[in-house]
Design a protein around this motif. Structure first.
Motif, PDB file in Angstrom:
ATOM      1  N   HIS A  23       7.266  35.307  40.408  1.00  0.00           N
ATOM      2  CA  HIS A  23       8.358  36.284  40.541  1.00  0.00           C
ATOM      3  C   HIS A  23       8.156  37.131  41.805  1.00  0.00           C
ATOM      4  N   GLU A  24       6.909  37.585  42.039  1.00  0.00           N
ATOM      5  CA  GLU A  24       6.604  38.390  43.229  1.00  0.00           C
ATOM      6  C   GLU A  24       6.849  37.588  44.501  1.00  0.00           C
ATOM      7  N   ASN A  25       6.474  36.298  44.492  1.00  0.00           N
ATOM      8  CA  ASN A  25       6.700  35.450  45.666  1.00  0.00           C
ATOM      9  C   ASN A  25       8.184  35.273  45.936  1.00  0.00           C
ATOM     10  N   MET A  26       8.975  35.134  44.874  1.00  0.00           N
ATOM     11  CA  MET A  26      10.418  34.994  45.041  1.00  0.00           C
ATOM     12  C   MET A  26      11.013  36.276  45.616  1.00  0.00           C
ATOM     13  N   GLN A  27      10.518  37.424  45.157  1.00  0.00           N
ATOM     14  CA  GLN A  27      11.005  38.697  45.682  1.00  0.00           C
ATOM     15  C   GLN A  27      10.619  38.859  47.142  1.00  0.00           C
ATOM     16  N   THR A  33      13.937  37.096  53.767  1.00  0.00           N
ATOM     17  CA  THR A  33      15.199  36.443  54.120  1.00  0.00           C
ATOM     18  C   THR A  33      16.242  37.470  54.506  1.00  0.00           C
ATOM     19  N   LEU A  34      16.362  38.526  53.727  1.00  0.00           N
ATOM     20  CA  LEU A  34      17.322  39.590  54.022  1.00  0.00           C
ATOM     21  C   LEU A  34      17.065  40.187  55.400  1.00  0.00           C
ATOM     22  N   LEU A  35      15.817  40.524  55.692  1.00  0.00           N
ATOM     23  CA  LEU A  35      15.473  41.139  56.977  1.00  0.00           C
ATOM     24  C   LEU A  35      15.787  40.196  58.144  1.00  0.00           C
ATOM     25  N   THR A  86      -1.775  41.335  47.199  1.00  0.00           N
ATOM     26  CA  THR A  86      -1.126  42.552  47.680  1.00  0.00           C
ATOM     27  C   THR A  86       0.079  42.831  46.798  1.00  0.00           C
ATOM     28  N   GLN A  87       0.432  44.081  46.701  1.00  0.00           N
ATOM     29  CA  GLN A  87       1.544  44.476  45.852  1.00  0.00           C
ATOM     30  C   GLN A  87       2.811  44.764  46.639  1.00  0.00           C
ATOM     31  N   GLY A  91      11.084  44.895  45.128  1.00  0.00           N
ATOM     32  CA  GLY A  91       9.667  45.239  45.162  1.00  0.00           C
ATOM     33  C   GLY A  91       9.341  46.271  46.213  1.00  0.00           C
ATOM     34  N   PRO A  92       8.060  46.657  46.260  1.00  0.00           N
ATOM     35  CA  PRO A  92       7.612  47.678  47.199  1.00  0.00           C
ATOM     36  C   PRO A  92       7.706  47.209  48.657  1.00  0.00           C
ATOM     37  N   LEU A  93       8.167  48.114  49.510  1.00  0.00           N
ATOM     38  CA  LEU A  93       8.315  47.843  50.940  1.00  0.00           C
ATOM     39  C   LEU A  93       7.843  49.058  51.707  1.00  0.00           C
TER      40      LEU A  93
END
Length: 161
Positions: A5-9, A15-17, A41-42, A98-100
């Motif tokens: 799930h984290e990898n997909m996020q 992709t968005l960026l 990493t989170q 997720g966190p950015l």
């Protein structure tokens, strides 16, 4: 399952960026992993260009992700827009993907242009993005000097050897 799930996020965020043509370079833990360090990493850390166009595009791209400042009271008013990005420098955000962490300056390297000069294109999850090089990571980790950065320096040295 959580890791997938984290990898997909992460992929969706990158992709968005890229699709919005944001000028950025991946730094931090994701850059370490992309360069071959076994680490978790989170969050996604990026250095971003601070010209007016990039700030406006970045703010517009992130708006649908409902960015909120991480680590501050939930009732603190905050809107991530071009003016906020121009007024600040580094932002730790929680988003729907997720966190950015947005860094206008990176310790040991400087502004985006200086980070970009020590970055190269890599494939992360099928997406071509600029990623801080091993040498750039060494310089930034050495300057940050936190305990986790010193551990990362050991791993980076083993990559260089």
């Amino acid at each position: 399952m959580q890791r997938k799930h984290e990898n997909m996020q992460l992929r969706a965020l990158l992709t968005l960026l890229v699709e919005q043509k944001i000028r950025f370079s991946v730094i931090g833990g994701v850059a370490l992993i992309a360069r071959g360090v076994q680490r978790s990493t989170q969050d996604l850390d990026i250095a971003y260009a601070r010209d007016r166009q990039n700030l406006a595009t970045l703010a517009a791209a992130l708006k649908p992700l409902h960015p909120k400042l991480r680590g501050v009271p939930g009732d603190l008013p905050f809107v991530l827009d071009e003016a906020s990005l121009r007024s600040g420098l580094n932002f730790t955000l929680d988003t729907d993907l997720g966190p950015l962490d947005l860094l206008g300056e990176v310790p040991g390297l400087g502004t985006f242009d200086q980070v970009d000069a020590v970055s190269s294109e890599l494939d992360i999850g099928g997406i071509q993005v600029a990623v801080l090089t091993v040498e750039g990571l060494v310089r930034s980790k050495r300057a940050a000097g936190r305990p986790k950065d010193l551990v990362d320096l050991g791993y980076l040295q083993s990559l260089k050897d």
